[in-house]
Design a protein around this motif. Structure first.
Motif, PDB file in Angstrom:
ATOM      1  N   ARG A 366       0.666  -1.164   0.077  1.00 10.02           N
ATOM      2  CA  ARG A 366       0.188   0.081  -0.176  1.00 10.02           C
ATOM      3  C   ARG A 366       0.805   1.311   0.040  1.00 10.02           C
ATOM      4  O   ARG A 366       1.719   1.553   0.916  1.00 10.02           O
ATOM      5  CB  ARG A 366      -1.003   0.035   1.294  1.00 10.02           C
ATOM      6  CG  ARG A 366      -2.111  -1.037   1.272  1.00 10.02           C
ATOM      7  CD  ARG A 366      -2.648  -1.038   2.312  1.00 10.02           C
ATOM      8  NE  ARG A 366      -3.814  -2.053   2.447  1.00 10.02           N
ATOM      9  CZ  ARG A 366      -4.444  -2.617   3.310  1.00 10.02           C
ATOM     10  NH1 ARG A 366      -4.383  -2.079   4.460  1.00 10.02           N
ATOM     11  NH2 ARG A 366      -5.273  -3.644   3.237  1.00 10.02           N
ATOM     12  N   GLU A 393      -5.872  -1.375  -4.789  1.00  7.68           N
ATOM     13  CA  GLU A 393      -6.569  -2.328  -3.722  1.00  7.68           C
ATOM     14  C   GLU A 393      -7.699  -1.513  -3.232  1.00  7.68           C
ATOM     15  O   GLU A 393      -7.538  -0.329  -2.861  1.00  7.68           O
ATOM     16  CB  GLU A 393      -5.723  -2.847  -2.355  1.00  7.68           C
ATOM     17  CG  GLU A 393      -6.331  -3.668  -1.341  1.00  7.68           C
ATOM     18  CD  GLU A 393      -5.737  -3.848  -0.428  1.00  7.68           C
ATOM     19  OE1 GLU A 393      -4.455  -3.475  -0.246  1.00  7.68           O
ATOM     20  OE2 GLU A 393      -6.279  -4.160   0.591  1.00  7.68           O
ATOM     21  N   LEU A 517      -0.975   0.960  -5.145  1.00  7.47           N
ATOM     22  CA  LEU A 517      -0.073  -0.246  -4.595  1.00  7.47           C
ATOM     23  C   LEU A 517       1.166   0.060  -5.242  1.00  7.47           C
ATOM     24  O   LEU A 517       1.477   0.578  -6.476  1.00  7.47           O
ATOM     25  CB  LEU A 517      -0.698  -1.429  -4.902  1.00  7.47           C
ATOM     26  CG  LEU A 517      -2.094  -1.812  -4.327  1.00  7.47           C
ATOM     27  CD1 LEU A 517      -2.331  -3.412  -4.722  1.00  7.47           C
ATOM     28  CD2 LEU A 517      -1.777  -1.802  -3.032  1.00  7.47           C
TER      29      LEU A 517
END
Ligand code: FRU
Length: 526
Positions: A366, A393, A517
């Protein structure tokens, strides 16, 4: 299946993979544009170049997760199998290592497992420097041609330097194919504490055979496990103990990949939950369940030697399907692995279920995150922010009580009108993943022929959605692993829009976190 596969491979090779075979790969991404190619996954494991299938020989040792894999270094289609090798501290960022096992006079090197033999039961090393012992199948091409039926046998090799250099055992095979079973392969080993023995499982056409050994060399047959009347081809079995979440109850899980009639066509990974008494594996249920409902998670197997204080069962799968793996439109390489996943066993009223959730290490991918206040969608809502619609995500809670739409979902789309649609249908109690319009290049009929689906009850108050999208794959985890779904796709241009939609009513979203990401291949990280 093998014969048709081999026929297909010969056909594809004769069609001209020559250029690919003579191509040299440089491992400096800045120079070569490596990992920037069309469709190249940015946060999934892929080989630098050429063909890859099943994950093999996975063990954790001295702070590193080792991953071997079925590898053909001369072409982007399946061919004489080697074991490729990579290692990682976190199952996310990988370093490629030299090929570990090459074909030899006994045959090609098919799938299997590896363990760290900590007590040096095999005698290949010392207690101070324990050997890593790999179990694999030798596939003898000459025998296959001559139709001897005993051309697959089980062999071992060991490494005394944590897995770089391997020595094949001189008296291979350690399990000959005395019954002459044509499909007799993929040996994986686990330590059985109670009987103080190594237990090996391998696939023997439509069943699994279990063997025991004190030293990883001398194997005794124990028993067979199968479903009466099942004539599908089983592959890549994996047997291991697993505790029921939140309790001390221990069960055994047997993962088996099935070569035919998976829920969304072709091949997929299934599992049984049962007990193992040192001799026989007995399952409480007659039929198996699917570990993943999508079309593209095959040969999923777990890592050995995860330290006991970690307590997790971790595994990875091959993100493809034998129906079309050889012809997906990638040029330099073929196939990727799934994200690493943690398996958890839960007990329901009648049964046990194996949940798959993304391993917590995936959180290190992340980069930027955006949290959205609760909001409602009517019609369509494009998600905007500092994330790439082909590399993100999203974690989202849907408040079903406050949602009036009969169906709702997520759409990925590009400027050419190619799209992929994930739909949650409340009336039908189904999840649909529709990739039929995900590319105008219809490279395979099976790939585009129908919408994929999975049963999903949408009665509960909250539906938790966790979705990972990479350049050519999606992995969807619902309600913390209750259902997971992996599909690949190859749009002509990257998807550049993500939107939510609600049909005939509104969609009430109580909680949303969007993450951009990191890529894992030397691309600059924030
Ligand atoms: C599964 C499989 C295995 C075999 C390997 C050969 O995908 O068919 O059964 O060992 O691939 O590459």
């Amino acid at each position: 299946i093998y014969f048709s596969l081999l026929a297909f491979i010969t056909f594809s090779l004769s069609l001209g993979c020559k250029d690919e075979q003579s191509e040299k790969v440089t491992s400096n991404p800045e120079v070569s544009g490596l990992y920037q190619e069309k469709h190249r996954p940015q946060f999934h494991f892929t080989p630098e170049a050429k063909w890859m299938n099943d994950p093999n020989g996975m063990y954790y040792y001295k702070g590193k997760y080792h991953l071997f894999y079925q590898f053909y270094p001369d072409s982007t289609v399946w061919g004489p199998m080697h074991w490729g090798h990579a290692e990682s501290k976190d199952m996310i960022n990988w370093e490629h290592l030299p090929i570990a096992l090459y074909p030899d006079s006994l045959g090609l090197i098919f799938s299997g497992g590896a363990v760290v033999d900590l007590n040096n039961t095999s005698g290949f090393g010392t207690k101070e420097n324990p050997p890593i012992v790999a179990t694999f199948t030798h596939h003898n091409m000459a025998g296959e041609k001559a139709k001897t039926n005993d051309f697959q046998t089980q062999s071992i090799a060991y490494s005394l330097d944590e897995g770089t250099e391997w020595t094949k055992y001189e008296q291979n095979p350690v399990i000959p194919n005395t019954e002459k079973i044509k499909d007799f392969r993929d040996p994986k080993v686990v330590w059985h504490e109670k009987s103080q023995k190594w237990i090996l499982v391998l696939a023997a056409y439509d069943k699994v055979k279990l063997y025991a050994s004190p030293n990883l060399i001398d194997w005794n047959f124990l028993s067979d496990f199968g479903i009466e009347g099942d004539t599908r081809l089983w592959e890549c079995p994996d047997l291991f103990p697993i505790k029921v979440e939140g309790s001390d109850e221990e069960k055994w899980a047997l993962i088996v990949s099935i070569q035919k009639d998976a829920p969304n066509g072709g091949t997929a990974t299934s599992y049984f939950i049962g007990d193992f008494d040192g001799k026989e594996f007995k399952s409480d249920v007659k039929d198996q369940k699917w570990l993943d409902w999508g079309a593209d998670n095959y040969a999923f197997v777990t890592w050995n030697n995860i330290p006991e204080n970690d307590g997790r069962i971790l595994g990875i799968g091959w993100m493809s399907n034998w129906q079309y793996a050889l012809i997906v439109p990638t040029e330099k390489w073929r196939s990727a692995m799934t994200l690493p996943r943690e398996l958890q066993l839960v007990k329901t009223e009648l049964d046990y279920s194996l949940l798959s959730i993304p391993a917590q290490e995936t959180q290190s991918l992340r980069k930027d995150s955006v949290s959205l206040d609760p909001f409602k969608v009517e019609g369509k809502h494009v998600l905007e922010g500092s994330f790439s619609p082909s590399q993100f995500e999203i974690v989202m809670n849907i408040d079903l009580k406050e949602t009036t739409a009969q169906s709702f979902g997520i759409e990925l789309k590009n400027g050419l009108g190619e799209n992929l649609v994930i739909t949650f249908d409340r009336a039908e109690e189904k999840l649909y993943v529709d990739r039929t319009n995900s590319s105008t290049n219809k490279f395979s009929e099976a790939f585009f022929s129908k919408k994929h689906s999975a049963p999903l009850s949408l009665k509960d108050d909250i539906l938790k959605i966790q979705l990972f999208v990479d350049a050519s794959s999606l992995e969807l985890f619902l309600n913390d692993g209750e259902l997971n779904f992996t599909d690949i796709f190859f749009p002509t241009e990257k998807f550049d829009t993500v939107s939510l939609f609600a049909n005939d009513g509104n969609l009430n979203i109580s909680d949303t976190n969007m993450y951009s990401l990191n890529g894992i291949w030397n691309i600059e990280k924030k």
